[in-house]
Scaffold this motif. Structure first.
Motif, mmCIF file in Angstrom:
data_model
loop_
_atom_site.group_PDB
_atom_site.id
_atom_site.type_symbol
_atom_site.label_atom_id
_atom_site.label_comp_id
_atom_site.label_asym_id
_atom_site.label_seq_id
_atom_site.Cartn_x
_atom_site.Cartn_y
_atom_site.Cartn_z
ATOM 1 N N ALA A 151 0.875 -1.230 -0.022
ATOM 2 C CA ALA A 151 -0.121 0.091 0.132
ATOM 3 C C ALA A 151 0.917 1.304 -0.036
ATOM 4 N N GLY A 152 2.012 1.309 0.814
ATOM 5 C CA GLY A 152 2.798 2.277 0.802
ATOM 6 C C GLY A 152 3.433 2.630 -0.411
ATOM 7 N N GLY A 153 4.043 1.557 -1.000
ATOM 8 C CA GLY A 153 4.641 1.491 -2.565
ATOM 9 C C GLY A 153 3.712 2.151 -3.553
ATOM 10 N N SER A 154 2.320 1.631 -3.392
ATOM 11 C CA SER A 154 1.393 2.279 -4.381
ATOM 12 C C SER A 154 1.261 3.791 -4.278
ATOM 13 N N VAL A 155 1.122 4.132 -2.863
ATOM 14 C CA VAL A 155 0.878 5.754 -2.639
ATOM 15 C C VAL A 155 2.020 6.438 -2.946
ATOM 16 N N MET A 156 2.981 5.943 -2.809
ATOM 17 C CA MET A 156 4.448 6.680 -3.265
ATOM 18 C C MET A 156 4.259 6.671 -4.958
ATOM 19 N N GLY A 157 4.078 5.559 -5.556
ATOM 20 C CA GLY A 157 4.082 5.400 -6.961
ATOM 21 C C GLY A 157 3.067 6.334 -7.298
ATOM 22 N N MET A 158 1.747 6.472 -7.134
ATOM 23 C CA MET A 158 0.682 7.240 -7.506
ATOM 24 C C MET A 158 0.898 8.703 -7.122
ATOM 25 N N MET A 159 1.669 8.940 -5.985
ATOM 26 C CA MET A 159 1.950 10.550 -5.862
ATOM 27 C C MET A 159 3.144 11.232 -6.623
ATOM 28 N N VAL A 160 4.083 10.451 -7.081
ATOM 29 C CA VAL A 160 5.249 10.815 -7.884
ATOM 30 C C VAL A 160 4.435 10.831 -9.291
ATOM 31 N N THR A 161 3.857 9.979 -9.707
ATOM 32 C CA THR A 161 3.268 9.932 -11.026
ATOM 33 C C THR A 161 2.277 11.020 -11.238
ATOM 34 N N LEU A 162 1.324 11.266 -10.419
ATOM 35 C CA LEU A 162 0.647 12.579 -10.305
ATOM 36 C C LEU A 162 1.493 13.662 -10.221
ATOM 37 N N ILE A 163 2.212 14.055 -9.651
ATOM 38 C CA ILE A 163 3.155 15.153 -9.578
ATOM 39 C C ILE A 163 3.684 15.602 -11.019
ATOM 40 N N VAL A 164 4.424 14.479 -11.471
ATOM 41 C CA VAL A 164 5.204 14.650 -12.996
ATOM 42 C C VAL A 164 4.235 14.929 -14.132
ATOM 43 N N PHE A 165 3.128 14.051 -14.036
ATOM 44 C CA PHE A 165 2.106 14.087 -15.298
ATOM 45 C C PHE A 165 1.124 15.110 -15.039
ATOM 46 N N HIS A 166 1.133 16.058 -13.956
ATOM 47 C CA HIS A 166 0.234 17.024 -13.800
ATOM 48 C C HIS A 166 0.830 18.263 -14.435
ATOM 49 N N LEU A 167 2.182 18.366 -14.692
ATOM 50 C CA LEU A 167 2.723 19.232 -15.272
ATOM 51 C C LEU A 167 2.490 19.355 -16.901
ATOM 52 N N THR A 168 2.939 20.553 -17.527
ATOM 53 C CA THR A 168 2.817 20.734 -18.914
ATOM 54 C C THR A 168 3.997 20.355 -19.814
ATOM 55 N N PHE A 169 3.903 19.478 -20.809
ATOM 56 C CA PHE A 169 5.246 18.989 -21.480
ATOM 57 C C PHE A 169 4.930 19.872 -22.965
ATOM 58 N N ALA A 182 11.449 9.941 -13.862
ATOM 59 C CA ALA A 182 10.940 11.081 -13.184
ATOM 60 C C ALA A 182 11.614 12.292 -13.582
ATOM 61 N N LEU A 183 13.225 12.206 -13.137
ATOM 62 C CA LEU A 183 14.013 13.503 -13.172
ATOM 63 C C LEU A 183 14.033 13.757 -14.935
ATOM 64 N N SER A 184 14.193 12.834 -15.621
ATOM 65 C CA SER A 184 14.538 13.132 -17.065
ATOM 66 C C SER A 184 13.081 13.701 -17.654
ATOM 67 N N LEU A 185 11.767 13.347 -17.164
ATOM 68 C CA LEU A 185 10.836 13.832 -17.517
ATOM 69 C C LEU A 185 10.432 15.004 -17.206
ATOM 70 N N LEU A 186 10.836 15.487 -15.878
ATOM 71 C CA LEU A 186 10.743 16.876 -15.272
ATOM 72 C C LEU A 186 11.531 17.882 -15.994
ATOM 73 N N LYS A 187 12.601 17.561 -16.639
ATOM 74 C CA LYS A 187 13.605 18.235 -17.498
ATOM 75 C C LYS A 187 12.741 18.956 -18.464
ATOM 76 N N LEU A 188 11.731 18.133 -19.072
ATOM 77 C CA LEU A 188 11.042 18.519 -20.488
ATOM 78 C C LEU A 188 9.748 19.197 -20.020
ATOM 79 N N SER A 189 9.497 19.334 -18.781
ATOM 80 C CA SER A 189 7.934 20.028 -18.341
ATOM 81 C C SER A 189 8.539 21.753 -18.489
ATOM 82 N N CYS A 190 7.537 22.468 -18.918
ATOM 83 C CA CYS A 190 7.724 23.989 -18.974
ATOM 84 C C CYS A 190 6.635 24.512 -17.912
ATOM 85 N N GLY A 191 6.935 25.785 -17.834
ATOM 86 C CA GLY A 191 5.783 26.494 -16.931
ATOM 87 C C GLY A 191 6.665 27.071 -15.537
#
Length: 316
Positions: A151-169, A182-191
């Motif tokens: 359950a803890g792993g799922s919560v962490m996975g969901m939290m990180v994924t929502l943070i990253v994919f809530h951004l604009t690419f 995650a860090l490679s994707l964050l470099k592609l986000s803008c805003g």
């Protein structure tokens, strides 16, 4: 930060090993394929042995089975895609597939860390409170602990994924990695506020992982203190031997992770970063079943007996 227009980027390109010389790719492919298959086979053998040997139906081996499951699932999420991309010219991955891969890789990765922490607690109870072990580590308690780790792993996975994919690419869609990192994707986000989002995500992940490591170290502080109180050298050695495999896996797990994520910034090439990442993604899960099979005498003997029974039944 408000969600962006996801239609701006409908797919990503995984660079992976595409910058490596072509003549090296078959070698890397064969090496990582063998390691991947051995990881699956080794963990499946451990799980089958624990399941078939009634003497191994103890909390320690229940946690080991859960750990093997998390390793199998983690490698299945990342490694097959990496292997396919090595021999393919088509390196694109859809937005949804990328988000799914990130969610499951973080889920199984954090679950692995939580399970290592629980296994450290199990060794602490077994050595420091042996008379209360059956009460503190009952079947129901162990099942709850395993459920909480997942359950803890799922919560962490969901939290990180929502943070990253809530951004604009809205810029480049090229990920300089062999999976949706995650860090490679964050470099592609803008805003606005990207740096604060990145820092916040890193702090949360590092805090959780360092918290697990701190509790593991704390468990072993009490374990070592209890072992030193044992009068005979043979008794000390026998007691500590029950912890060696777990302690070795913890050192390997956190050691390789530290080499990758805590290395100082410098003129590292993309190729060297890719190879470094494979040590944690591919090599660490490969080592884990070897360590548990060779360093855990009880498990090693059980695997030998299991194979001997299989061969004797086949020969008869």
């Amino acid at each position: 930060m408000p969600g962006g227009n996801y239609s701006m980027v409908s797919e990503f390109i995984l660079v992976g090993f595409s910058n490596f010389p072509l003549h090296l790719l078959p070698i890397f492919f064969l090496l990582y394929l063998l390691m991947y298959l051995f990881t699956l086979l080794g963990n499946l053998i451990i799980m089958a042995t624990v399941w078939s040997e009634h003497g191994l139906h103890t909390p320690m081996y229940l946690f080991l089975c859960a750990l093997s499951t998390s390793e199998i699932l983690f490698t299945v999420v990342v490694t097959p895609r990496m292997l396919v991309d090595m021999l393919s010219s088509h390196h694109s991955i859809t937005f949804v597939a990328c988000a799914s891969q990130m969610f499951f890789s973080f889920t199984f990765g954090f679950t692995h860390s939580f399970l290592l922490m629980i296994m450290g607690y199990d060794r602490y109870v077994a050595i420091c409170h042996p008379l209360r072990y059956n009460v503190l580590m009952s079947t129901r308690t162990c099942a709850r602990l395993v459920s909480w780790t997942w359950a803890g792993g799922s919560v962490m996975g969901m939290m990180v994924t929502l943070i990253v994919f809530h951004l604009t690419f809205c810029g480049s869609n090229v990920i300089h990695h062999f999976f949706c990192h995650a860090l490679s994707l964050l470099k592609l986000s803008c805003g606005m506020g990207i740096s604060s989002v990145t820092l916040g995500m890193i702090l949360v992940c590092v805090t959780v992982l360092m918290g697990c490591l701190f509790l593991i170290i704390l468990s072993y502080v009490f374990i070592v203190a209890a072992i030193l109180r044992i009068p005979s050298a043979e008794g000390r050695h026998k007691t500590f031997s029950t912890c060696v495999s777990h302690l070795t896996v913890v050192i390997v797990h956190y050691g390789f992770a530290s080499m990758i994520y805590l290395k100082p910034k410098g003129p590292h090439s993309m190729d060297s970063n890719t190879l470094m990442a494979t040590t944690y993604i591919v090599f660490t899960p490969f080592l884990s079943p070897i360590i548990f099979s060779l360093r855990n005498k009880e498990l090693k003997n059980a695997i030998k007996k299991s194979f001997q029974r299989k061969f004797s039944s086949l020969s008869s």
